[in-house]
Design a protein around this motif. Structure first.
Motif, mmCIF file in Angstrom:
data_model
loop_
_atom_site.group_PDB
_atom_site.id
_atom_site.type_symbol
_atom_site.label_atom_id
_atom_site.label_comp_id
_atom_site.label_asym_id
_atom_site.label_seq_id
_atom_site.Cartn_x
_atom_site.Cartn_y
_atom_site.Cartn_z
ATOM 1 N N TYR A 46 73.556 -71.253 36.232
ATOM 2 C CA TYR A 46 74.632 -70.742 36.700
ATOM 3 C C TYR A 46 75.289 -71.199 37.979
ATOM 4 O O TYR A 46 76.373 -70.914 38.361
ATOM 5 N N ASN A 72 74.695 -54.250 39.964
ATOM 6 C CA ASN A 72 75.491 -53.858 38.802
ATOM 7 C C ASN A 72 74.416 -53.484 37.810
ATOM 8 O O ASN A 72 74.329 -53.788 36.577
ATOM 9 N N ARG A 79 74.902 -52.270 33.897
ATOM 10 C CA ARG A 79 75.301 -53.337 33.006
ATOM 11 C C ARG A 79 74.031 -54.152 32.201
ATOM 12 O O ARG A 79 74.088 -54.941 31.435
ATOM 13 N N MET A 85 75.705 -61.174 30.067
ATOM 14 C CA MET A 85 76.041 -60.210 31.101
ATOM 15 C C MET A 85 75.879 -60.654 32.497
ATOM 16 O O MET A 85 76.945 -60.347 33.233
ATOM 17 N N THR A 92 78.886 -62.478 33.635
ATOM 18 C CA THR A 92 80.100 -61.729 34.100
ATOM 19 C C THR A 92 79.936 -61.016 35.566
ATOM 20 O O THR A 92 80.984 -60.783 36.000
ATOM 21 N N VAL A 93 78.693 -60.871 36.156
ATOM 22 C CA VAL A 93 78.714 -60.490 37.458
ATOM 23 C C VAL A 93 78.555 -61.487 38.393
ATOM 24 O O VAL A 93 78.688 -61.171 39.695
ATOM 25 N N ASN A 111 80.191 -64.847 40.641
ATOM 26 C CA ASN A 111 81.429 -65.590 40.611
ATOM 27 C C ASN A 111 81.371 -67.107 40.974
ATOM 28 O O ASN A 111 82.365 -67.606 41.445
ATOM 29 N N SER A 155 79.302 -69.899 36.015
ATOM 30 C CA SER A 155 79.066 -68.361 35.495
ATOM 31 C C SER A 155 80.741 -68.169 34.830
ATOM 32 O O SER A 155 80.725 -67.452 33.663
ATOM 33 N N ILE A 156 81.824 -68.318 35.513
ATOM 34 C CA ILE A 156 83.041 -67.980 35.001
ATOM 35 C C ILE A 156 83.276 -68.827 34.028
ATOM 36 O O ILE A 156 83.734 -68.218 32.726
ATOM 37 N N SER A 186 81.515 -67.498 30.853
ATOM 38 C CA SER A 186 81.936 -66.186 30.419
ATOM 39 C C SER A 186 83.214 -66.511 29.618
ATOM 40 O O SER A 186 83.247 -65.726 28.560
ATOM 41 N N VAL A 189 83.580 -65.590 25.434
ATOM 42 C CA VAL A 189 84.905 -65.000 25.020
ATOM 43 C C VAL A 189 85.287 -65.788 23.877
ATOM 44 O O VAL A 189 85.715 -65.349 22.655
#
Length: 175
Positions: free
Chosen positions: A18, A32, A35, A80, A83-84, A86, A90-91, A94, A98
């Motif tokens: 990531y 988090n 999560r 997951m 998603t935590v 930035n 990693s974005i 994500s 999706v």
């Protein structure tokens, strides 16, 4: 790698994927916690950590190695984690997950339709199998030798006889 019967990726490897540091990844995990249930993430035991250290020949604590036990992420935990964090990677991950979800759902729906059609075909074949068995049985009955017919073919004529003066006399036929 497989740990505790699950396919996992260690925090150091996931952070590299990531584009984040292990420290940053673990900070976000701790912030988090809700999560990451136990089926998404677990921390290695001392025995597991020692086994990995000897397996991968990593440095020990006295020479600047890791001072804590690594985390192991299952497939769900790795997603997951994206998603935590930035980081750009990693974005992107994500977004990829999706976007991949919709085609997977469509493929699953198509598979369900195929399964339904296969089930229908199996049902029809079972029905046809029964009918074919009946047909084979009828053919076998037709193939059995016929019972011998004891009746003579043709017609039988009553013998010719005449009564003359109270006596019955047999007459002979000539062709």
């Amino acid at each position: 790698m497989i740990l505790r019967g699950r396919k996992v990726i260690l925090d150091s490897d996931l952070a590299g994927l990531y584009g984040a540091t292990v420290k940053r990844l673990n900070e976000q995990i701790k912030r988090n916690v809700a999560r990451f249930p136990s089926d998404f993430l677990f921390q290695l035991t001392r025995a597991e950590g020692e086994s990995l250290r000897s397996q991968f020949a990593t440095s020990n604590n006295r020479q600047g190695g890791r001072r804590y036990l690594p985390y192991a992420f299952t497939e769900h935990g790795a997603i997951m984690a994206a998603t935590v964090l930035n980081s750009d990677r990693s974005i992107q991950m994500s977004i990829f997950v999706v976007r991949a979800f919709v085609p997977m759902r469509e493929a699953l729906a198509a598979n369900q339709q195929i399964i339904a059609k296969l089930t229908e075909l199996e049902r029809r074949l079972e029905n046809h199998d029964g009918k074919i068995q009946q047909l084979v049985g009828a053919i076998r009955e037709l193939m059995l030798p016929a019972a011998p017919n004891r009746r003579k073919i043709g017609f039988a004529m009553a013998p010719l006889a005449a009564k003359i003066n109270g006596k019955t006399i047999a007459l002979v036929r000539r062709s």
